[in-house]
Design a protein around this motif. Structure first.
Motif, PDB file in Angstrom:
ATOM      1  N   UNK A   1       0.826  -1.207   0.000  1.00 21.73           N
ATOM      2  CA  UNK A   1       0.000   0.000   0.000  1.00 21.73           C
ATOM      3  C   UNK A   1       0.863   1.263   0.000  1.00 21.73           C
ATOM      4  N   UNK A   2       1.962   1.237   0.742  1.00 21.29           N
ATOM      5  CA  UNK A   2       2.821   2.417   0.764  1.00 21.29           C
ATOM      6  C   UNK A   2       3.507   2.624  -0.575  1.00 21.29           C
ATOM      7  N   UNK A   3       3.846   1.537  -1.265  1.00 17.30           N
ATOM      8  CA  UNK A   3       4.417   1.675  -2.609  1.00 17.30           C
ATOM      9  C   UNK A   3       3.386   2.236  -3.591  1.00 17.30           C
ATOM     10  N   UNK A   4       2.130   1.846  -3.427  1.00 20.96           N
ATOM     11  CA  UNK A   4       1.068   2.441  -4.250  1.00 20.96           C
ATOM     12  C   UNK A   4       0.961   3.936  -3.957  1.00 20.96           C
ATOM     13  N   UNK A   5       1.076   4.312  -2.676  1.00 23.63           N
ATOM     14  CA  UNK A   5       1.002   5.725  -2.311  1.00 23.63           C
ATOM     15  C   UNK A   5       2.138   6.526  -2.960  1.00 23.63           C
ATOM     16  N   UNK A   6       3.312   5.924  -3.043  1.00 19.24           N
ATOM     17  CA  UNK A   6       4.434   6.594  -3.712  1.00 19.24           C
ATOM     18  C   UNK A   6       4.141   6.742  -5.202  1.00 19.24           C
ATOM     19  N   UNK A   7       3.635   5.681  -5.816  1.00 17.33           N
ATOM     20  CA  UNK A   7       3.283   5.754  -7.243  1.00 17.33           C
ATOM     21  C   UNK A   7       2.210   6.803  -7.478  1.00 17.33           C
ATOM     22  N   UNK A   8       1.243   6.904  -6.571  1.00 17.36           N
ATOM     23  CA  UNK A   8       0.184   7.906  -6.704  1.00 17.36           C
ATOM     24  C   UNK A   8       0.767   9.323  -6.657  1.00 17.36           C
ATOM     25  N   UNK A   9       1.736   9.543  -5.769  1.00 14.47           N
ATOM     26  CA  UNK A   9       2.383  10.857  -5.721  1.00 14.47           C
ATOM     27  C   UNK A   9       3.127  11.145  -7.017  1.00 14.47           C
ATOM     28  N   UNK A  10       3.794  10.145  -7.562  1.00 12.07           N
ATOM     29  CA  UNK A  10       4.542  10.318  -8.810  1.00 12.07           C
ATOM     30  C   UNK A  10       3.615  10.569  -9.994  1.00 12.07           C
ATOM     31  N   UNK A  11       2.375  10.092  -9.910  1.00 13.87           N
ATOM     32  CA  UNK A  11       1.436  10.252 -11.025  1.00 13.87           C
ATOM     33  C   UNK A  11       1.137  11.714 -11.318  1.00 13.87           C
ATOM     34  N   UNK A  12       1.383  12.590 -10.358  1.00 13.29           N
ATOM     35  CA  UNK A  12       1.157  14.023 -10.566  1.00 13.29           C
ATOM     36  C   UNK A  12       2.367  14.707 -11.209  1.00 13.29           C
TER      37      UNK A  12
ATOM     38  N   UNK B   1      11.965  -2.648   4.027  1.00  7.12           N
ATOM     39  CA  UNK B   1      12.944  -2.658   2.954  1.00  7.12           C
ATOM     40  C   UNK B   1      12.352  -2.432   1.582  1.00  7.12           C
ATOM     41  N   UNK B   2      11.155  -2.968   1.324  1.00  2.00           N
ATOM     42  CA  UNK B   2      10.570  -2.828  -0.011  1.00  2.00           C
ATOM     43  C   UNK B   2      10.196  -1.384  -0.304  1.00  2.00           C
ATOM     44  N   UNK B   3       9.819  -0.619   0.731  1.00  5.41           N
ATOM     45  CA  UNK B   3       9.507   0.800   0.533  1.00  5.41           C
ATOM     46  C   UNK B   3      10.789   1.615   0.380  1.00  5.41           C
ATOM     47  N   UNK B   4      11.785   1.316   1.209  1.00  3.87           N
ATOM     48  CA  UNK B   4      13.058   2.034   1.097  1.00  3.87           C
ATOM     49  C   UNK B   4      13.707   1.803  -0.260  1.00  3.87           C
ATOM     50  N   UNK B   5      13.510   0.634  -0.829  1.00  4.51           N
ATOM     51  CA  UNK B   5      14.088   0.344  -2.143  1.00  4.51           C
ATOM     52  C   UNK B   5      13.528   1.280  -3.208  1.00  4.51           C
ATOM     53  N   UNK B   6      12.235   1.553  -3.132  1.00  7.05           N
ATOM     54  CA  UNK B   6      11.612   2.452  -4.108  1.00  7.05           C
ATOM     55  C   UNK B   6      12.140   3.872  -3.925  1.00  7.05           C
TER      56      UNK B   6
END
Length: 272
Positions: free
Chosen positions: A149-160, A180-185
């Protein structure tokens, strides 16, 4: 001669009633930099981020992002224009639970920016691939792990297509195995040159990815400098004490991986 900072705060003061939270903050971020703000809880770190987006308005001082004087903005139109430039990823994911992952990414570009839906959809799918979640486009938030979900939130921010992204303790609500998976992004974004400002308690991560680090306490910047200087040779006793506590007794760090390992996105396992 150094270029004009993308972000510049000067003598920013903010108080809630009789409780001063920020007491004269000066902070610069150059375009393309990764800057971490560290310090004890309640030291004003997250408040700085909220001032940058206009969510909070300081009583004194100036805040500039690009050509925008944030503290002078009045009315919703000016704030919306600012937030088109600035992505914000919060501790909580704040995804719309009734929308699919893909639709969570589409709503702002189509409703706020007026982009063509097919173009926005193509970009959204690309961004989901970027955060290793292309296969979850049709899923709903409740079907995802916290890290997903946090990775989706990052992608949502990037969508703008923002000029910079602010991260406010984005791993604090996650189970340790999902951090780790969030820090990797985030690492990948900094390597690609996205301007990022992070409030974080992940000290080792901040040391590895930051161009500049600011240490705050009681609403003041106690020390700032390069990550190497602040973490390896802090000049202020309070900084040394904080890092000693944050990094473990004696301030000993685990052995640091080689640079080629640090730059390898695969050093963190991404759950699917």
């Amino acid at each position: 001669m150094p270029s004009e900072p993308l972000i510049q705060l000067r003598d920013v003061h903010l108080a809630f009633a009789d409780n001063p939270v920020l007491r004269g903050i000066d902070l610069d971020v150059q375009a393309g930099q990764a800057v971490s703000i560290i310090g004890p809880s309640g030291s004003g770190k997250s408040t700085i981020l909220r001032c940058l987006t206009g969510l909070l308005r300081p009583q004194r001082g100036s805040i500039r992002i690009g050509d925008t004087q944030v503290e002078q903005l009045r009315g919703e139109a000016g704030l919306i224009a600012l937030r088109k430039q600035v992505g914000f990823v919060f501790q909580q994911y704040n995804l719309f639970p009734h929308l699919s992952v893909l639709d969570n990414l589409l709503i702002a570009p189509t409703k706020v920016l007026g982009r063509d839906r097919s173009e926005a959809r193509e970009q959204a799918l690309t961004l989901l691939d970027k955060v290793r979640l292309g296969h979850k486009a049709a899923a709903f938030p409740g079907e995802l792990s916290g890290g997903q979900q946090q990775r989706v939130a990052i992608a949502r921010a990037l969508a703008m297509r923002p000029r910079l992204i602010l991260f406010d303790e984005v791993t604090s609500a996650l189970d340790p195995e999902m951090v780790g998976e969030v820090l990797a992004v985030i690492r990948q974004l900094t390597e690609e040159g996205m301007t990022c400002v992070l409030v974080t308690h992940e000290m080792r991560f901040a040391e590895e990815i930051s161009d500049q680090v600011y240490f705050t306490e009681h609403g003041r910047i106690v020390e700032h400098g390069s990550a190497e200087q602040v973490f390896r040779a802090p000049t202020h006793e309070r900084t040394r004490a904080f890092l000693q506590h944050a990094l473990g007794e004696g301030g000993q760090r685990p052995s640091r991986p080689a640079p080629d390992v640090l730059s390898n996105l695969g050093r963190y396992s991404l759950s699917v």
